[in-house]
Design a protein around this motif. Structure first.
Motif, PDB file in Angstrom:
ATOM      1  N   SER A   1       1.358  -1.359   0.112  1.00  0.00           N
ATOM      2  CA  SER A   1      -0.056  -0.119   0.296  1.00  0.00           C
ATOM      3  C   SER A   1       0.863   1.076  -0.071  1.00  0.00           C
ATOM      4  CB  SER A   1      -1.110   0.214   0.869  1.00  0.00           C
ATOM      5  OG  SER A   1       0.228   0.044   1.871  1.00  0.00           O
ATOM      6  N   SER A   2       0.343   2.490  -0.477  1.00  0.00           N
ATOM      7  CA  SER A   2       0.854   3.419  -0.096  1.00  0.00           C
ATOM      8  C   SER A   2       0.133   4.974   0.704  1.00  0.00           C
ATOM      9  CB  SER A   2       0.881   4.380  -1.980  1.00  0.00           C
ATOM     10  OG  SER A   2       0.154   4.889  -2.211  1.00  0.00           O
ATOM     11  N   LEU A   3       1.531   5.482   1.815  1.00  0.00           N
ATOM     12  CA  LEU A   3       0.459   6.324   2.564  1.00  0.00           C
ATOM     13  C   LEU A   3       0.857   7.575   2.084  1.00  0.00           C
ATOM     14  CD1 LEU A   3       0.171   6.141   6.182  1.00  0.00           C
ATOM     15  CD2 LEU A   3       1.610   8.129   5.613  1.00  0.00           C
ATOM     16  N   GLY A   4      -0.387   8.557   1.984  1.00  0.00           N
ATOM     17  CA  GLY A   4       0.323  10.233   1.926  1.00  0.00           C
ATOM     18  C   GLY A   4      -0.755  10.481   2.941  1.00  0.00           C
ATOM     19  N   ILE A   5       0.096  12.200   3.017  1.00  0.00           N
ATOM     20  CA  ILE A   5      -0.244  12.727   4.707  1.00  0.00           C
ATOM     21  C   ILE A   5       0.023  14.164   4.458  1.00  0.00           C
ATOM     22  CG2 ILE A   5       1.587  12.262   5.684  1.00  0.00           C
ATOM     23  CD1 ILE A   5       0.111  12.132   8.365  1.00  0.00           C
ATOM     24  N   SER A   6      -0.747  14.720   5.195  1.00  0.00           N
ATOM     25  CA  SER A   6      -1.240  16.635   4.798  1.00  0.00           C
ATOM     26  C   SER A   6      -1.525  17.421   6.013  1.00  0.00           C
ATOM     27  CB  SER A   6      -0.720  17.353   3.570  1.00  0.00           C
ATOM     28  OG  SER A   6      -2.499  16.606   3.028  1.00  0.00           O
ATOM     29  N   ILE A   7      -0.875  17.964   6.438  1.00  0.00           N
ATOM     30  CA  ILE A   7      -1.737  19.003   7.127  1.00  0.00           C
ATOM     31  C   ILE A   7      -1.265  20.003   7.761  1.00  0.00           C
ATOM     32  CG2 ILE A   7      -1.795  18.994   9.844  1.00  0.00           C
ATOM     33  CD1 ILE A   7       0.376  16.066  10.074  1.00  0.00           C
ATOM     34  N   LYS A   8      -2.505  20.786   7.999  1.00  0.00           N
ATOM     35  CA  LYS A   8      -2.179  22.281   7.565  1.00  0.00           C
ATOM     36  C   LYS A   8      -1.584  23.280   8.482  1.00  0.00           C
ATOM     37  CE  LYS A   8      -6.631  23.902   6.352  1.00  0.00           C
ATOM     38  NZ  LYS A   8      -7.674  24.664   6.415  1.00  0.00           N
ATOM     39  N   GLN A   9      -0.411  23.720   8.642  1.00  0.00           N
ATOM     40  CA  GLN A   9       0.979  24.213   9.908  1.00  0.00           C
ATOM     41  C   GLN A   9       0.494  24.505  11.312  1.00  0.00           C
ATOM     42  OE1 GLN A   9       3.428  27.307   7.450  1.00  0.00           O
ATOM     43  NE2 GLN A   9       4.387  25.454   6.862  1.00  0.00           N
ATOM     44  N   LYS A  10      -1.156  25.148  10.842  1.00  0.00           N
ATOM     45  CA  LYS A  10      -1.636  25.812  12.470  1.00  0.00           C
ATOM     46  C   LYS A  10      -2.001  24.115  12.999  1.00  0.00           C
ATOM     47  CE  LYS A  10      -6.310  26.155  11.055  1.00  0.00           C
ATOM     48  NZ  LYS A  10      -7.516  27.378  10.892  1.00  0.00           N
ATOM     49  N   ALA A  11      -1.682  22.871  12.911  1.00  0.00           N
ATOM     50  CA  ALA A  11      -1.899  21.760  13.407  1.00  0.00           C
ATOM     51  C   ALA A  11      -1.060  21.115  13.000  1.00  0.00           C
ATOM     52  CB  ALA A  11      -3.109  20.903  12.806  1.00  0.00           C
ATOM     53  N   TRP A  12       0.168  21.826  13.075  1.00  0.00           N
ATOM     54  CA  TRP A  12       1.058  20.952  13.616  1.00  0.00           C
ATOM     55  C   TRP A  12       1.362  20.298  15.103  1.00  0.00           C
ATOM     56  CZ3 TRP A  12       5.501  22.588   9.419  1.00  0.00           C
ATOM     57  CH2 TRP A  12       5.356  22.559   7.934  1.00  0.00           C
ATOM     58  N   GLY A  13       2.448  18.896  15.970  1.00  0.00           N
ATOM     59  CA  GLY A  13       3.018  18.945  16.446  1.00  0.00           C
ATOM     60  C   GLY A  13       1.669  18.167  17.327  1.00  0.00           C
ATOM     61  N   GLY A  14       2.238  16.898  16.690  1.00  0.00           N
ATOM     62  CA  GLY A  14       1.781  15.575  17.348  1.00  0.00           C
ATOM     63  C   GLY A  14       0.681  14.907  15.976  1.00  0.00           C
ATOM     64  N   LEU A  15      -0.123  15.669  15.186  1.00  0.00           N
ATOM     65  CA  LEU A  15      -1.283  15.034  15.140  1.00  0.00           C
ATOM     66  C   LEU A  15      -0.424  14.209  13.798  1.00  0.00           C
ATOM     67  CD1 LEU A  15      -3.656  14.966  13.945  1.00  0.00           C
ATOM     68  CD2 LEU A  15      -3.459  16.893  12.940  1.00  0.00           C
ATOM     69  N   GLY A  16       0.513  14.546  12.924  1.00  0.00           N
ATOM     70  CA  GLY A  16       0.818  13.278  11.973  1.00  0.00           C
ATOM     71  C   GLY A  16       1.246  11.936  12.774  1.00  0.00           C
ATOM     72  N   THR A  17       2.133  12.119  14.044  1.00  0.00           N
ATOM     73  CA  THR A  17       1.833  11.028  14.494  1.00  0.00           C
ATOM     74  C   THR A  17       1.175  10.208  14.907  1.00  0.00           C
ATOM     75  OG1 THR A  17       4.373  11.780  15.516  1.00  0.00           O
ATOM     76  CG2 THR A  17       3.420   9.852  16.904  1.00  0.00           C
ATOM     77  N   ALA A  18      -0.188  10.701  14.835  1.00  0.00           N
ATOM     78  CA  ALA A  18      -1.536   9.979  15.413  1.00  0.00           C
ATOM     79  C   ALA A  18      -2.022   9.907  14.393  1.00  0.00           C
ATOM     80  CB  ALA A  18      -2.467  10.773  16.778  1.00  0.00           C
ATOM     81  N   MET A  19      -1.654  10.635  13.370  1.00  0.00           N
ATOM     82  CA  MET A  19      -2.493   9.995  12.076  1.00  0.00           C
ATOM     83  C   MET A  19      -1.855   8.892  10.961  1.00  0.00           C
ATOM     84  SD  MET A  19      -3.787  13.919   9.889  1.00  0.00           S
ATOM     85  CE  MET A  19      -4.714  12.707   9.540  1.00  0.00           C
ATOM     86  N   ILE A  20      -0.606   9.097  11.410  1.00  0.00           N
ATOM     87  CA  ILE A  20      -0.003   7.659  10.666  1.00  0.00           C
ATOM     88  C   ILE A  20      -0.433   6.895  11.584  1.00  0.00           C
ATOM     89  CG2 ILE A  20       3.069   6.724  10.113  1.00  0.00           C
ATOM     90  CD1 ILE A  20       2.932   9.760   9.045  1.00  0.00           C
ATOM     91  N   GLU A  21      -0.542   6.777  12.619  1.00  0.00           N
ATOM     92  CA  GLU A  21      -0.284   5.132  14.026  1.00  0.00           C
ATOM     93  C   GLU A  21      -1.473   5.419  13.482  1.00  0.00           C
ATOM     94  OE1 GLU A  21       2.800   6.081  17.586  1.00  0.00           O
ATOM     95  OE2 GLU A  21       0.542   7.097  17.142  1.00  0.00           O
ATOM     96  N   ALA A  22      -2.576   5.438  13.521  1.00  0.00           N
ATOM     97  CA  ALA A  22      -4.162   5.431  13.229  1.00  0.00           C
ATOM     98  C   ALA A  22      -4.476   4.078  12.412  1.00  0.00           C
ATOM     99  CB  ALA A  22      -4.921   6.704  13.112  1.00  0.00           C
TER     100      ALA A  22
END
Length: 181
Positions: free
Chosen positions: A100-121
């Protein structure tokens, strides 16, 4: 595929809802794509290359929602769509069904742990869906993302030289990474 909603807490204490996107999110998805594409050069496209027709988002959701293995998560912060993460089946061939392939993007104002949480989920769901490996590509000059992926167990498996040509004429390599589930 529909994902069970969950709430995660960012490093600064804000709570974010992770859930499957809905048709009512279509315009917000388009807006978020344009914003994240304008905040850094680490996205595969420029803002003006992002779809603008809400029908594009409807069609995407019509393809991914009923899929048996592929899925998308969106992140909702204070009622605003601030992030998206997808895991897509590589293709339907017997020899590659495990990929499978994964892609992720997050608005800068929500940076700070969200990437980790989203990828773990996403990784938990990918494993539950029967994928054996998750692959992604990352700009060589994005140390923040590379560190996140390595922290979550991804390892470099190759590199595409000069994969991206920016408007200023400079090139960036793309690093391919993989995590075995």
């Amino acid at each position: 595929m529909q994902i069970q909603p969950c709430t995660v807490r960012l490093k600064d204490g804000r709570e974010v809802l992770l859930r499957s996107p809905e048709k009512t999110d279509a315009q917000a998805m388009l807006d978020y794509m344009r914003i994240t594409s304008s905040e850094t050069h680490f996205m595969a496209r420029y803002p003006e290359e992002c779809p603008t027709d809400v029908q594009w988002a409807y069609d995407f959701l019509d393809r991914i929602t009923p899929h048996a293995k592929s899925f998308m998560l969106v992140a909702i912060l204070d009622g605003e769509l601030v992030g998206g993460c997808y895991v897509m089946a590589y293709n339907g061939h017997i020899k590659t069904r495990h990929r499978s392939s994964l892609g992720i993007s997050i608005k800068q104002k929500a940076w700070g742990g969200l990437g980790t949480a989203m990828i773990e989920a996403a990784l938990r769901q990918a494993k539950e869906n029967g994928f054996e490996q998750v692959e992604l590509g990352v700009f060589e000059d994005n140390p923040r993302a590379r560190h996140l992926y390595e922290k979550l167990g991804f390892q470099e498996q190759g590199r595409t030289l000069r994969a991206f040509r920016l408007k200023d004429g400079t090139y960036r390599d793309e690093i391919q990474m993989v995590k075995f589930l």
